[in-house]
Design a protein around this motif. Structure first.
Motif, PDB file in Angstrom:
ATOM      1  N   ASP A  37       0.838  -1.195   0.000  1.00 28.57           N
ATOM      2  CA  ASP A  37       0.000   0.000   0.000  1.00 28.57           C
ATOM      3  C   ASP A  37       0.874   1.247   0.000  1.00 28.57           C
ATOM      4  O   ASP A  37       1.911   1.292   0.658  1.00 28.57           O
ATOM      5  CB  ASP A  37      -0.931   0.014   1.219  1.00 28.57           C
ATOM      6  CG  ASP A  37      -2.072  -0.976   1.094  1.00 28.57           C
ATOM      7  OD1 ASP A  37      -2.433  -1.323  -0.043  1.00 28.57           O
ATOM      8  OD2 ASP A  37      -2.599  -1.395   2.138  1.00 28.57           O
ATOM      9  N   LYS A  38       0.435   2.229  -0.748  1.00 26.68           N
ATOM     10  CA  LYS A  38       1.164   3.492  -0.900  1.00 26.68           C
ATOM     11  C   LYS A  38       0.226   4.647  -0.550  1.00 26.68           C
ATOM     12  O   LYS A  38      -0.956   4.456  -0.300  1.00 26.68           O
ATOM     13  CB  LYS A  38       1.642   3.666  -2.350  1.00 26.68           C
ATOM     14  CG  LYS A  38       2.453   2.506  -2.886  1.00 26.68           C
ATOM     15  CD  LYS A  38       3.887   2.602  -2.425  1.00 26.68           C
ATOM     16  CE  LYS A  38       4.744   1.546  -3.072  1.00 26.68           C
ATOM     17  NZ  LYS A  38       5.085   0.433  -2.246  1.00 26.68           N
ATOM     18  N   GLU A  39       0.752   5.857  -0.603  1.00 23.13           N
ATOM     19  CA  GLU A  39      -0.059   7.039  -0.337  1.00 23.13           C
ATOM     20  C   GLU A  39      -1.220   7.120  -1.329  1.00 23.13           C
ATOM     21  O   GLU A  39      -2.306   7.584  -0.985  1.00 23.13           O
ATOM     22  CB  GLU A  39       0.795   8.301  -0.403  1.00 23.13           C
ATOM     23  CG  GLU A  39       0.025   9.534   0.025  1.00 23.13           C
ATOM     24  CD  GLU A  39       0.893  10.750   0.236  1.00 23.13           C
ATOM     25  OE1 GLU A  39       0.385  11.854  -0.035  1.00 23.13           O
ATOM     26  OE2 GLU A  39       2.052  10.610   0.667  1.00 23.13           O
ATOM     27  N   GLU A  40      -1.004   6.650  -2.559  1.00 25.48           N
ATOM     28  CA  GLU A  40      -2.077   6.665  -3.563  1.00 25.48           C
ATOM     29  C   GLU A  40      -3.254   5.794  -3.115  1.00 25.48           C
ATOM     30  O   GLU A  40      -4.417   6.117  -3.393  1.00 25.48           O
ATOM     31  CB  GLU A  40      -1.573   6.172  -4.926  1.00 25.48           C
ATOM     32  CG  GLU A  40      -0.530   7.067  -5.559  1.00 25.48           C
ATOM     33  CD  GLU A  40       0.883   6.878  -4.994  1.00 25.48           C
ATOM     34  OE1 GLU A  40       1.207   5.786  -4.473  1.00 25.48           O
ATOM     35  OE2 GLU A  40       1.660   7.836  -5.059  1.00 25.48           O
ATOM     36  N   ALA A  42      -4.104   5.247   0.037  1.00 26.24           N
ATOM     37  CA  ALA A  42      -4.749   6.022   1.101  1.00 26.24           C
ATOM     38  C   ALA A  42      -5.626   7.121   0.503  1.00 26.24           C
ATOM     39  O   ALA A  42      -6.743   7.357   0.973  1.00 26.24           O
ATOM     40  CB  ALA A  42      -3.701   6.610   2.039  1.00 26.24           C
ATOM     41  N   ALA A  43      -5.139   7.791  -0.535  1.00 31.96           N
ATOM     42  CA  ALA A  43      -5.907   8.856  -1.187  1.00 31.96           C
ATOM     43  C   ALA A  43      -7.162   8.298  -1.852  1.00 31.96           C
ATOM     44  O   ALA A  43      -8.255   8.883  -1.732  1.00 31.96           O
ATOM     45  CB  ALA A  43      -5.036   9.580  -2.212  1.00 31.96           C
ATOM     46  N   THR A 104       2.326   4.784   8.961  1.00 28.11           N
ATOM     47  CA  THR A 104       2.464   5.942   8.064  1.00 28.11           C
ATOM     48  C   THR A 104       1.306   6.003   7.071  1.00 28.11           C
ATOM     49  O   THR A 104       0.774   7.085   6.800  1.00 28.11           O
ATOM     50  CB  THR A 104       3.807   5.933   7.312  1.00 28.11           C
ATOM     51  OG1 THR A 104       3.888   4.765   6.507  1.00 28.11           O
ATOM     52  CG2 THR A 104       4.979   5.972   8.273  1.00 28.11           C
ATOM     53  N   ILE A 105       0.905   4.860   6.543  1.00 33.07           N
ATOM     54  CA  ILE A 105      -0.223   4.822   5.599  1.00 33.07           C
ATOM     55  C   ILE A 105      -1.523   5.143   6.332  1.00 33.07           C
ATOM     56  O   ILE A 105      -2.358   5.928   5.842  1.00 33.07           O
ATOM     57  CB  ILE A 105      -0.302   3.453   4.893  1.00 33.07           C
ATOM     58  CG1 ILE A 105       0.987   3.136   4.133  1.00 33.07           C
ATOM     59  CG2 ILE A 105      -1.520   3.385   3.975  1.00 33.07           C
ATOM     60  CD1 ILE A 105       1.325   4.104   3.025  1.00 33.07           C
ATOM     61  N   THR A 108      -1.647   8.819   7.087  1.00 29.55           N
ATOM     62  CA  THR A 108      -1.894   9.559   5.842  1.00 29.55           C
ATOM     63  C   THR A 108      -3.370   9.495   5.475  1.00 29.55           C
ATOM     64  O   THR A 108      -3.979  10.510   5.114  1.00 29.55           O
ATOM     65  CB  THR A 108      -1.031   8.989   4.697  1.00 29.55           C
ATOM     66  OG1 THR A 108       0.347   9.176   5.027  1.00 29.55           O
ATOM     67  CG2 THR A 108      -1.346   9.654   3.375  1.00 29.55           C
ATOM     68  N   LEU A 112      -5.847  12.730   5.144  1.00 35.53           N
ATOM     69  CA  LEU A 112      -6.559  13.036   3.905  1.00 35.53           C
ATOM     70  C   LEU A 112      -8.062  13.166   4.142  1.00 35.53           C
ATOM     71  O   LEU A 112      -8.728  14.010   3.521  1.00 35.53           O
ATOM     72  CB  LEU A 112      -6.259  11.969   2.851  1.00 35.53           C
ATOM     73  CG  LEU A 112      -4.812  11.965   2.343  1.00 35.53           C
ATOM     74  CD1 LEU A 112      -4.526  10.699   1.538  1.00 35.53           C
ATOM     75  CD2 LEU A 112      -4.513  13.212   1.531  1.00 35.53           C
TER      76      LEU A 112
END
Length: 146
Positions: A37-40, A42-43, A104-105, A108, A112
């Motif tokens: 999983d990445k910030e994308e 989470a967004a 962190t994810i 984030t 958001l």
């Protein structure tokens, strides 16, 4: 990411008998993070969940989002959502992200949601928590970023 979304009339999370997060009408989110999983992710999840039309309008149809009704979120980290029960009797959690990465994810994701103007209460990452809620409906969905 994998999130269990529960529409609720009220909810709270306690740690060692102390309330650390509480909401009135809104959503309880059980949030799981996996290795890739990445910030994308989470967004995507923050946008999807904030705008899910799962609240009833005047005609009692699920046409309104959390944003539309001014609801709140109780976000609770939940690594067990990536538990694999297919083999044996004890779940395997190898698909759950390590805590130092997952936090962190998770943070984030919550940030958001707040940037969308949503009030977000949380539990305590990594703690043993008691979560209580009054389901509304009940309406329960599983949302995944992959």
């Amino acid at each position: 990411m994998r999130v269990v979304v529960q529409r609720s009339k009220s909810a709270k999370v306690t740690v060692n008998g102390e309330v650390v997060g509480e909401i009135s009408k809104g959503l309880v989110l059980l949030v799981g993070v996996t290795h890739d999983d990445k910030e994308e992710d989470a967004a995507y999840m923050a946008d999807k969940i904030a705008n899910l039309r799962i609240f009833e309008d005047a005609e009692e149809k699920m046409n309104l989002s959390l944003v539309d009704v001014g609801g709140e979120i109780l976000s609770v980290s939940q690594f067990t959502l990536y538990g694999d029960c297919r083999k044996g009797r004890r779940p395997s959690f190898v698909e759950a992200a390590r805590p130092e990465y997952a936090i962190t994810i998770y943070e984030t994701f919550n940030r958001l949601l707040r940037e969308k103007g949503i009030t977000v209460a949380t539990g305590e990452f990594g703690a043993m928590m008691d979560v209580s809620l009054t389901n509304d409906g009940p309406v329960t969905l599983i949302v995944e970023s992959k």
